[in-house]
Design an enzyme around this catalytic site. Structure first.
Site, PDB file in Angstrom:
ATOM      1  NE  ARG B  38      -5.830   8.178   7.041  1.00 53.98           N
ATOM      2  CZ  ARG B  38      -6.809   7.670   6.291  1.00 53.98           C
ATOM      3  NH1 ARG B  38      -7.615   8.447   5.595  1.00 53.98           N
ATOM      4  NH2 ARG B  38      -6.983   6.376   6.224  1.00 53.98           N
ATOM      5  CG  HIS B  41      -3.911   9.979   0.468  1.00 52.64           C
ATOM      6  ND1 HIS B  41      -5.259   9.900   0.736  1.00 52.64           N
ATOM      7  CD2 HIS B  41      -3.697   9.128  -0.558  1.00 52.64           C
ATOM      8  CE1 HIS B  41      -5.819   9.031  -0.092  1.00 52.64           C
ATOM      9  NE2 HIS B  41      -4.901   8.552  -0.883  1.00 52.64           N
TER      10      HIS B  41
END
Lengths: 206, 206
Positions: B38, B41
């Site tokens: 994440r 990301h």
């Protein structure tokens, strides 16, 4: 007690000096370089300079729009949060419609993300606005489709969405659109870099 | 009309698959890898993995604290804006004290930045909290000095400030502090990466 620089103004001054010493800003004119320095400051990477692109009139268009009171239309609340209100030259509105209750229904009807659907609520304010897209490639693609279909043209589009699916392509499409623009080509981008570009355009104070 | 993926869930799925295919996550256990994915990301850079560091108990400590209702203490409004409220397991408070009216006076008294001074208003809630510092190195240094001087210990410190003056040093100091921590070594960091780490710890749903 740790030893570190505690004076905010001095931290800014040294940061910008480091960026200007290390980053290759030779492609940029003075106004573009000021914007690029703040974008680099927001991400800690001097090599970002190689991926930053401006249309020839971008800085002048963005600056003039902000001075004239244009709203700043943001795709994400993080972008809106990053705009320093005290730098804005005309008490400009900073708008993010992502959490509007109409958005989930619009997204279902359009068959698109909520980030893209939220732009439908910008139509009344889009003409002459400064658009700041720092999160969703779908929002940038949808903006380009709206304008191509006849929506009012913004004064400047800061198009710096981040990520792995569509981000690079959406920014290439913006660069080819004929709209005044600032982009970061490739996967890199994000709300902090985007807000930094707005903040640079908002005031000539470093 | 541009051709692009318009389904938000599909964009997430493809993004995470791309990251897992490209990033070197071999140093991480499964829980750490979820957090790292994440964080990557949020910034579009798979090579961030090399700079991400966890203390051995960091993921478990952060997860347990959030499940127990710990507040999330943020140094910047952008970090707070990036925390996805619907992922939080216990309606956890998301706190940013930077704009509190007491902060400018505290900063003057301490001879430090407003970002650092704002942490003085965290003292009552610091014990067992999840701290998320994504902007100011001075805030991270001040936190470490507060804890060293006897302030309550947070459950986890996500220390990911960005920049050129003090950022790398503040994260090295956190990593050496004995506090449970997540860091991104070097100049890189920022509010989006920091909020992404919180969002990863908040829910096991990808």
């Amino acid at each position: 007690m740790h030893e570190y620089v505690r004076d905010g103004a001095e931290i800014y001054r040294r940061s910008f000096a480091t960026i200007r010493a290390e980053a290759d800003l030779g492609r940029f004119d003075a106004g573009e370089a000021r914007v690029a320095v703040r974008m680099i400051h927001a991400c800690g990477m001097v090599d970002l300079a190689a991926d930053i692109g401006f249309s020839p009139g971008a800085v002048a268009a963005g600056r003039a729009a902000l001075l004239a009171g244009a709203p700043i239309l943001c795709d994400a609340q993080m972008v809106a949060s990053g705009v320093t209100r005290t730098r804005l030259p005309a008490g400009n509105d900073v708008v993010c419609t992502l959490r509007d209750p109409a958005v989930p229904g619009l997204a279902a009807r359009l068959g698109n993300t909520r980030s893209a659907a939220a732009l439908e609520l910008w139509r009344d304010r889009l003409g002459g606005a400064v658009v700041a897209i720092g999160n969703a490639p779908t929002a940038l693609f949808h903006l380009l489709d709206m304008v191509a279909a006849g929506a009012p043209r913004p004064a400047l589009v800061i198009g710096v969405p981040v990520g792995f699916i569509g981000a690079a392509e959406s920014k290439d499409a913006l660069a080819a659109s004929g709209l005044e623009h600032v982009v970061v080509r490739g996967r890199r981008g994000g709300s902090a870099i985007t807000a930094a570009a707005v903040n640079a355009l908002a005031s000539e104070e470093e």
